[in-house]
Design a protein around this motif. Structure first.
Motif, short mmCIF file in Angstrom:
data_model
loop_
_atom_site.label_atom_id
_atom_site.label_comp_id
_atom_site.label_asym_id
_atom_site.label_seq_id
_atom_site.Cartn_x
_atom_site.Cartn_y
_atom_site.Cartn_z
N PRO A 117 -3.67 -10.02 29.30
CA PRO A 117 -4.45 -10.39 30.49
C PRO A 117 -5.69 -9.53 30.72
O PRO A 117 -6.70 -10.01 31.24
N PHE A 118 -5.65 -8.24 30.33
CA PHE A 118 -6.79 -7.35 30.54
C PHE A 118 -7.81 -7.40 29.40
O PHE A 118 -8.96 -7.04 29.60
N ASP A 119 -7.37 -7.83 28.24
CA ASP A 119 -8.24 -7.77 27.06
C ASP A 119 -8.63 -9.14 26.53
O ASP A 119 -9.49 -9.23 25.65
N GLY A 120 -7.99 -10.20 27.02
CA GLY A 120 -8.29 -11.53 26.52
C GLY A 120 -7.62 -11.78 25.18
O GLY A 120 -6.62 -11.17 24.82
N ALA A 167 -10.27 -7.06 20.81
CA ALA A 167 -10.15 -7.68 22.13
C ALA A 167 -11.48 -8.32 22.52
O ALA A 167 -12.51 -7.64 22.63
N THR A 168 -11.47 -9.64 22.72
CA THR A 168 -12.71 -10.37 22.95
C THR A 168 -13.33 -10.10 24.32
O THR A 168 -14.54 -10.25 24.51
N GLU A 169 -12.53 -9.67 25.32
CA GLU A 169 -13.06 -9.42 26.66
C GLU A 169 -13.36 -7.94 26.90
O GLU A 169 -14.38 -7.60 27.48
N GLY A 226 -3.63 0.84 23.06
CA GLY A 226 -4.30 0.88 24.35
C GLY A 226 -3.48 1.59 25.40
O GLY A 226 -3.95 2.54 26.03
N GLY A 227 -2.24 1.14 25.61
CA GLY A 227 -1.39 1.79 26.58
C GLY A 227 -0.72 3.03 26.06
O GLY A 227 -0.41 3.96 26.81
#
Length: 204
Positions: A105-108, A132-134, A165-166
């Protein structure tokens, strides 16, 4: 061109040695095995500039590890990864690829690729990359395993790392396997290190 060959073990048998060019031209010579000779010098007359020397280019011996049979580097075969692939050539690396597609949801959307390079049962490396596209971030994971059966039998060197990422993680460990035969169990032991860092709880 002169090529020096040294026999490490006690076995001796006829051996072929080849010089290759960058265009794939090959000149071969044969060595007759001898129990008294541990080193050989071969003189080649070739109409090209050699780029590699290969011991046993025709894979005619029972050698279990061809990684040290090349003066330059062992070649690679590429293919698309289909399920449980059990193709394990003795004289080449086998590189496979497979497309990846995830969503967060955060990265697309996160398209990517998975690459695996294997050599027989002695070496394996896997790399996964996602973009990540977003958020325009790159997430990755890599793992590798190495064994050297001719001078470190039963020892495996392993490493893995990732950044999702996390959380980011690093593992490195050495395992020793002692084969118990038909009447005793196999024994495993080793040492390792693990580091883990929490970076973003929303992505963990």
């Amino acid at each position: 061109a002169a090529v020096e060959i040294e026999r490490k073990g006690e076995r001796f048998y006829p051996m072929t040695v080849a010089l290759t060019s960058g265009k794939g031209d090959t000149v071969k010579q044969r060595i007759d095995g001898s129990p008294w000779n541990y080193s050989f010098t071969l003189n080649f007359t070739v109409p090209f500039k050699p780029v590699n020397v290969i011991v046993d280019p025709d894979v005619a011996t029972t050698d279990i590890d061809f990684r040290n049979n090349y003066g330059h580097r062992m070649p690679m075969e590429w293919s698309f990864r289909w399920g449980d692939m059990r193709y394990k050539p003795r004289n080449t690396y086998h590189v496979t690829w497979f497309p990846l597609l995830d969503y967060h949801p955060f990265d697309g959307w996160l398209p990517g690729v998975s690459l695996t390079r294997n050599y027989y049962k002695w070496e394996s490396t896997k790399l996964d990359l996602n973009y990540a596209t977003e958020s325009n971030r790159i997430f990755w994971r890599i793992s590798t395993r190495r064994q050297f059966p001719t001078f470190l039998p039963g020892v495996s060197f392993n490493m893995s790392a990732y950044d999702f990422g996390g959380q980011a993680n690093l593992n490195a460990f050495v395992i020793k396997n002692r084969y118990g035969g038909h009447t005793k169990p196999n024994l495993y032991g080793g040492y390792g290190l693990q580091l883990s860092v929490a970076k973003d709880s929303l992505r963990a």
